[in-house]
Design an enzyme around this catalytic site. Structure first.
Site, PDB file in Angstrom:
ATOM      1  N   ASN A 162      57.029 -25.025  38.561  1.00 59.68           N
ATOM      2  CA  ASN A 162      56.008 -24.457  38.013  1.00 59.68           C
ATOM      3  C   ASN A 162      56.333 -23.482  36.992  1.00 59.68           C
ATOM      4  OD1 ASN A 162      53.827 -22.807  37.364  1.00 59.68           O
ATOM      5  ND2 ASN A 162      53.674 -21.623  39.353  1.00 59.68           N
ATOM      6  N   TRP A 163      56.092 -23.967  35.764  1.00 60.40           N
ATOM      7  CA  TRP A 163      56.567 -23.244  34.560  1.00 60.40           C
ATOM      8  C   TRP A 163      55.678 -21.935  34.206  1.00 60.40           C
ATOM      9  CZ3 TRP A 163      59.303 -26.264  29.919  1.00 60.40           C
ATOM     10  CH2 TRP A 163      60.213 -26.724  30.155  1.00 60.40           C
ATOM     11  N   LYS A 164      54.647 -21.731  34.734  1.00 56.54           N
ATOM     12  CA  LYS A 164      53.754 -20.604  34.595  1.00 56.54           C
ATOM     13  C   LYS A 164      53.500 -20.526  32.980  1.00 56.54           C
ATOM     14  CE  LYS A 164      55.776 -18.336  38.546  1.00 56.54           C
ATOM     15  NZ  LYS A 164      55.609 -17.114  39.469  1.00 56.54           N
ATOM     16  N   HIS A 171      46.790 -20.778  43.318  1.00 51.67           N
ATOM     17  CA  HIS A 171      48.035 -19.890  43.049  1.00 51.67           C
ATOM     18  C   HIS A 171      47.571 -18.378  43.065  1.00 51.67           C
ATOM     19  CE1 HIS A 171      51.836 -18.244  41.649  1.00 51.67           C
ATOM     20  NE2 HIS A 171      52.383 -19.470  41.821  1.00 51.67           N
ATOM     21  N   GLU A 197      48.716 -15.974  41.707  1.00 51.08           N
ATOM     22  CA  GLU A 197      48.691 -15.085  40.451  1.00 51.08           C
ATOM     23  C   GLU A 197      47.305 -15.405  39.818  1.00 51.08           C
ATOM     24  OE1 GLU A 197      52.021 -17.165  38.367  1.00 51.08           O
ATOM     25  OE2 GLU A 197      53.406 -15.687  39.627  1.00 51.08           O
ATOM     26  N   GLU A 220      53.323 -20.097  50.077  1.00 55.38           N
ATOM     27  CA  GLU A 220      53.733 -19.061  48.990  1.00 55.38           C
ATOM     28  C   GLU A 220      53.462 -17.810  49.399  1.00 55.38           C
ATOM     29  OE1 GLU A 220      54.827 -21.123  45.074  1.00 55.38           O
ATOM     30  OE2 GLU A 220      52.883 -20.411  44.826  1.00 55.38           O
ATOM     31  N   GLY A 275      58.674 -14.329  42.792  1.00 56.71           N
ATOM     32  CA  GLY A 275      59.227 -13.714  42.082  1.00 56.71           C
ATOM     33  C   GLY A 275      60.037 -12.224  42.197  1.00 56.71           C
ATOM     34  N   SER A 298      60.660 -17.314  45.138  1.00 60.86           N
ATOM     35  CA  SER A 298      61.861 -17.088  44.824  1.00 60.86           C
ATOM     36  C   SER A 298      63.213 -17.935  45.332  1.00 60.86           C
ATOM     37  CB  SER A 298      62.261 -15.584  45.426  1.00 60.86           C
ATOM     38  OG  SER A 298      61.476 -14.798  44.881  1.00 60.86           O
ATOM     39  N   GLY A 357      59.297 -21.613  40.811  1.00 61.54           N
ATOM     40  CA  GLY A 357      58.858 -20.970  39.592  1.00 61.54           C
ATOM     41  C   GLY A 357      59.979 -20.773  38.714  1.00 61.54           C
ATOM     42  N   GLY A 358      60.355 -19.521  38.711  1.00 54.17           N
ATOM     43  CA  GLY A 358      61.459 -19.006  37.774  1.00 54.17           C
ATOM     44  C   GLY A 358      62.596 -20.059  37.369  1.00 54.17           C
TER      45      GLY A 358
END
Ligand code: PEP
Length: 250
Positions: free
Chosen positions: A11-13, A99, A101, A168, A174, A211, A232-233
């Site tokens: 997931n590159w957001k 998600h 976010e 999640e 994050g 994370s 993600g990150g």
């Protein structure tokens, strides 16, 4: 990890430009070597570069997903939005929905339910995210909250086999904080129980997200009721992403 296919969803957001396409070359090479037979990689870049990813990955085993869609099926006057047909047209065969976010921006269970329905109607597989906040967990409400999110989002949906579940915990995204494998195993069992009790589904694929990195994967991969990870990150750096994949299998 289960003995079935293992998913690695990147997931590159809201990161990535056209030039970012070069940042997946090593991952493409990894899949060409065919070392890991059970591997399923799904890249979810921003909508603006979906079709660039689709062109690049046309002859590869890597699939593409969008990060969200609008909740109605048809084209219409919805400035700034894209629907399921549009992301499919761009080359996506998956979409991340629910998600945290987006929930934080006001997305409700009802809206998520509508989005899941339109995605499945367009034959797009859904990566459905859900998870509790730290306050929910501290108040021992995790199971109750997860059950509500799952039942509300999947209300009236029969096509459950085309949904990949992604647990999640909000407090983990994050932040660098993750559950120990033994506790995560127990939570995943509870989630599978909720799904089995309420839906007719034989094989449930649940991913963990929050994370995931090159260090904690050593412990996380011990969770053998999981079908993979939503990352993600760390997925934006192909060396880290590959390291996570290799450590999962080795
Ligand atoms: C995510 O955004 O779905 C996620 C898991 O992010 P991160 O890995 O950066 O915590």
């Amino acid at each position: 990890m289960t003995n079935n296919n293992i998913y690695f969803v990147a997931n590159w957001k809201m990161f990535g430009l056209k030039s970012s396409i070069n940042k997946i070359d090593k991952v493409i090479n990894l899949t060409k070597k065919n070392t890991f037979k059970k591997i399923n990689i799904i890249y979810c870049p921003p909508t603006t570069i979906l079709s660039i990813f689709a062109n690049k990955l046309r002859n590869s085993k890597i699939k593409i997903g969008a990060q969200n869609i609008f909740y109605t099926e048809n084209f219409g006057p919805h400035t700034g939005s894209v629907n399921a047909k549009m992301i499919k047209d761009s080359g996506a065969s998956y979409v991340i929905l629910g998600h945290s976010e987006n929930r934080n921006e006001g997305e409700t269970d009802l809206v998520i339910n509508k989005k899941i329905k339109v995605a499945l109607k367009e034959k797009i597989k859904v990566i459905f995210c859900f998870g509790e906040t730290l306050r929910d967990r501290n108040n021992k409400k995790t199971s109750k909250v997860l059950k509500k999110q799952i039942l509300n989002a999947l209300k009236g949906i029969n096509d459950i086999k085309n949904i990949i579940f992604a647990y999640e915990p909000v407090w983990s995204i994050g932040t660098g904080k993750v559950l120990k494998s033994e506790n995560l195993f127990k939570d995943i069992e509870k989630i599978k129980g909720i799904i089995r009790t309420n839906f007719n589904i034989k094989e449930i694929n649940i991913l963990y997200g929050g994370s995931v990195n090159t260090k904690n994967i050593i412990d996380l991969k011990k969770v053998d009721n999981l079908s993979g990870f939503l990352i993600g990150g760390a997925s934006q750096n192909q060396n880290k992403f590959i390291d996570i994949i290799k450590k999962t299998f080795n």
